[in-house]
Design a protein around this motif. Structure first.
Motif, mmCIF file in Angstrom:
data_model
loop_
_atom_site.group_PDB
_atom_site.id
_atom_site.type_symbol
_atom_site.label_atom_id
_atom_site.label_comp_id
_atom_site.label_asym_id
_atom_site.label_seq_id
_atom_site.Cartn_x
_atom_site.Cartn_y
_atom_site.Cartn_z
ATOM 1 N N TRP B 35 -46.365 13.800 -5.505
ATOM 2 C CA TRP B 35 -45.732 12.579 -6.001
ATOM 3 C C TRP B 35 -45.173 12.880 -7.386
ATOM 4 O O TRP B 35 -45.862 13.464 -8.243
ATOM 5 C CB TRP B 35 -46.729 11.430 -6.119
ATOM 6 N N TYR B 36 -43.915 12.473 -7.558
ATOM 7 C CA TYR B 36 -43.254 12.585 -8.849
ATOM 8 C C TYR B 36 -42.815 11.190 -9.304
ATOM 9 O O TYR B 36 -42.538 10.310 -8.478
ATOM 10 C CB TYR B 36 -41.999 13.459 -8.764
ATOM 11 N N VAL B 37 -42.694 11.026 -10.618
ATOM 12 C CA VAL B 37 -42.176 9.782 -11.178
ATOM 13 C C VAL B 37 -40.934 10.102 -12.004
ATOM 14 O O VAL B 37 -40.869 11.145 -12.659
ATOM 15 C CB VAL B 37 -43.244 9.068 -12.045
ATOM 16 N N GLN B 38 -39.957 9.206 -11.922
ATOM 17 C CA GLN B 38 -38.728 9.381 -12.690
ATOM 18 C C GLN B 38 -38.411 8.088 -13.431
ATOM 19 O O GLN B 38 -38.118 7.063 -12.813
ATOM 20 C CB GLN B 38 -37.548 9.763 -11.787
ATOM 21 N N HIS B 39 -38.453 8.165 -14.737
ATOM 22 C CA HIS B 39 -38.023 7.034 -15.552
ATOM 23 C C HIS B 39 -36.506 7.097 -15.723
ATOM 24 O O HIS B 39 -35.912 8.171 -15.584
ATOM 25 C CB HIS B 39 -38.757 7.033 -16.894
ATOM 26 N N PRO B 40 -35.865 5.970 -16.017
ATOM 27 C CA PRO B 40 -34.398 5.932 -16.063
ATOM 28 C C PRO B 40 -33.790 7.041 -16.914
ATOM 29 O O PRO B 40 -34.216 7.275 -18.049
ATOM 30 C CB PRO B 40 -34.115 4.536 -16.652
ATOM 31 N N ASN B 41 -32.806 7.719 -16.313
ATOM 32 C CA ASN B 41 -32.055 8.781 -16.986
ATOM 33 C C ASN B 41 -32.938 9.927 -17.478
ATOM 34 O O ASN B 41 -32.599 10.603 -18.466
ATOM 35 C CB ASN B 41 -31.238 8.210 -18.143
ATOM 36 N N LYS B 42 -34.042 10.132 -16.796
ATOM 37 C CA LYS B 42 -34.939 11.233 -17.139
ATOM 38 C C LYS B 42 -35.113 12.141 -15.930
ATOM 39 O O LYS B 42 -34.748 11.793 -14.804
ATOM 40 C CB LYS B 42 -36.322 10.697 -17.555
ATOM 41 N N GLY B 43 -35.711 13.312 -16.183
ATOM 42 C CA GLY B 43 -36.063 14.183 -15.079
ATOM 43 C C GLY B 43 -37.317 13.693 -14.376
ATOM 44 O O GLY B 43 -37.862 12.641 -14.705
ATOM 45 N N GLU B 88 -39.073 4.999 -10.856
ATOM 46 C CA GLU B 88 -38.871 5.368 -9.464
ATOM 47 C C GLU B 88 -39.845 6.484 -9.107
ATOM 48 O O GLU B 88 -40.061 7.402 -9.902
ATOM 49 C CB GLU B 88 -37.441 5.817 -9.208
ATOM 50 N N TYR B 89 -40.416 6.388 -7.917
ATOM 51 C CA TYR B 89 -41.437 7.333 -7.483
ATOM 52 C C TYR B 89 -40.963 8.047 -6.229
ATOM 53 O O TYR B 89 -40.436 7.427 -5.298
ATOM 54 C CB TYR B 89 -42.756 6.596 -7.207
ATOM 55 N N PHE B 90 -41.168 9.356 -6.223
ATOM 56 C CA PHE B 90 -40.738 10.178 -5.102
ATOM 57 C C PHE B 90 -41.928 10.890 -4.476
ATOM 58 O O PHE B 90 -42.713 11.538 -5.173
ATOM 59 C CB PHE B 90 -39.721 11.234 -5.547
ATOM 60 N N SER B 103 -38.171 21.948 -0.944
ATOM 61 C CA SER B 103 -38.899 20.704 -0.809
ATOM 62 C C SER B 103 -38.001 19.623 -0.235
ATOM 63 O O SER B 103 -36.797 19.641 -0.451
ATOM 64 C CB SER B 103 -39.406 20.264 -2.180
ATOM 65 N N THR B 104 -38.604 18.712 0.482
ATOM 66 C CA THR B 104 -37.886 17.554 0.992
ATOM 67 C C THR B 104 -38.394 16.317 0.280
ATOM 68 O O THR B 104 -39.600 16.053 0.277
ATOM 69 C CB THR B 104 -38.073 17.400 2.511
ATOM 70 N N PHE B 105 -37.479 15.599 -0.333
ATOM 71 C CA PHE B 105 -37.827 14.416 -1.104
ATOM 72 C C PHE B 105 -37.629 13.163 -0.269
ATOM 73 O O PHE B 105 -36.676 13.057 0.509
ATOM 74 C CB PHE B 105 -36.927 14.320 -2.339
ATOM 75 N N GLY B 106 -38.536 12.213 -0.466
ATOM 76 C CA GLY B 106 -38.296 10.888 0.086
ATOM 77 C C GLY B 106 -37.170 10.208 -0.678
ATOM 78 O O GLY B 106 -36.696 10.716 -1.692
ATOM 79 N N ASP B 107 -36.746 9.057 -0.172
ATOM 80 C CA ASP B 107 -35.631 8.343 -0.788
ATOM 81 C C ASP B 107 -36.020 7.614 -2.065
ATOM 82 O O ASP B 107 -35.155 7.067 -2.750
ATOM 83 C CB ASP B 107 -35.029 7.351 0.207
ATOM 84 N N GLY B 108 -37.306 7.588 -2.357
ATOM 85 C CA GLY B 108 -37.764 6.966 -3.582
ATOM 86 C C GLY B 108 -38.183 5.523 -3.396
ATOM 87 O O GLY B 108 -37.658 4.810 -2.526
#
Lengths: 116, 115
Positions: B35-43, B88-90, B103-108
């Motif tokens: 699980w990854y997290v992405q804050h706006p305009n961040k990696g 957003e969480y992937f 890797s295959t990412f979910g749509d978030g």
């Protein structure tokens, strides 16, 4: 420890031009991955480099290409830019040991490419 | 072939209430899941990973996920949401390094936290 770095932060090009994006992995990491994150399309795998070789690529046309340098940094080149290439391009790095379990990828902040 | 499905594109919770972000996967190999997290305009920032050790994985910021092979699920939970969790969480499934190495990412899933 420094993380994955990418440059430039933002890049604005016009249709038909070429774009070059750069990525420096975490020290000690040998693998670099490139992803495209376009609005509404999620994260799409572009390329994987390890030890200077391209190991795998996603479903992108040949105008998306890159390379990995002896110091493991990497460059992504996009030729003949199209409007739909506008996206956030993310680079990730990992330590790849052949035969080992799946490597954890660490991401950089991304390069925002805008094609006008 | 591998795939991942995040069952909710948007989740909204109130601050202080539990968070559940759902993820189902499919893999021909023994999968590694992230699980990854992405804050706006961040990696993307790694929250946690499962690599065939303990099925309950604890991550950063109070998040945890449970690998359930019988249900092919890897849901992300947190007992009490904080405003800073809005992001957003992937969910990601990854083939072994000896395989395709991608890797295959979910749509978030976009998490909104209301005050």
């Amino acid at each position: 420890e420094a993380g994955v770095t990418q440059s430039p932060t933002h890049l604005i090009k016009t249709r038909g031009q070429q774009a070059t994006l750069r990525c420096s992995p975490i020290s000690g990491h040998t693998s670099v991955y490139w992803y495209q994150q376009a609005l509404g399309l999620g994260l799409q795998f572009l390329l994987w480099y390890d030890e200077g070789e391209e190991r795998n690529r996603g479903n992108f046309p040949p105008r998306f290409s890159g390379r990995q340098f002896p110091n493991y940094s990497s460059e992504l080149n996009v030729n003949a830019l199209e409007l739909e290439d506008s996206a956030l391009y993310l680079c990730a790095s990992s330590f790849h040991l052949r035969g080992a379990s799946t490597d954890t990828q660490y991401f950089g902040p991304g390069t925002r490419l805008t094609v006008l | 072939a591998q795939s991942v499905t995040q069952l909710d594109s948007h989740v909204s919770v109130s601050e202080g209430t539990p968070v559940l972000l759902r993820c189902n996967y499919s893999s021909s190999y023994s999968p590694s899941l992230f699980w990854y997290v992405q804050h706006p305009n961040k990696g993307l920032q790694l929250l946690l990973k499962y690599t065939s050790a303990a099925t309950l994985v604890k991550g950063i910021n109070g998040f945890e996920a449970e690998f359930k092979k019988s249900e092919t699920s890897f849901h992300l939970t947190k007992p009490s949401a904080h405003m800073s969790d809005a992001a957003e969480y992937f969910c990601v499934v990854s083939e072994p390094a000896t395989g395709a190495g991608k890797s295959t990412f979910g749509d978030g899933t976009t998490l909104t936290v209301k005050p």
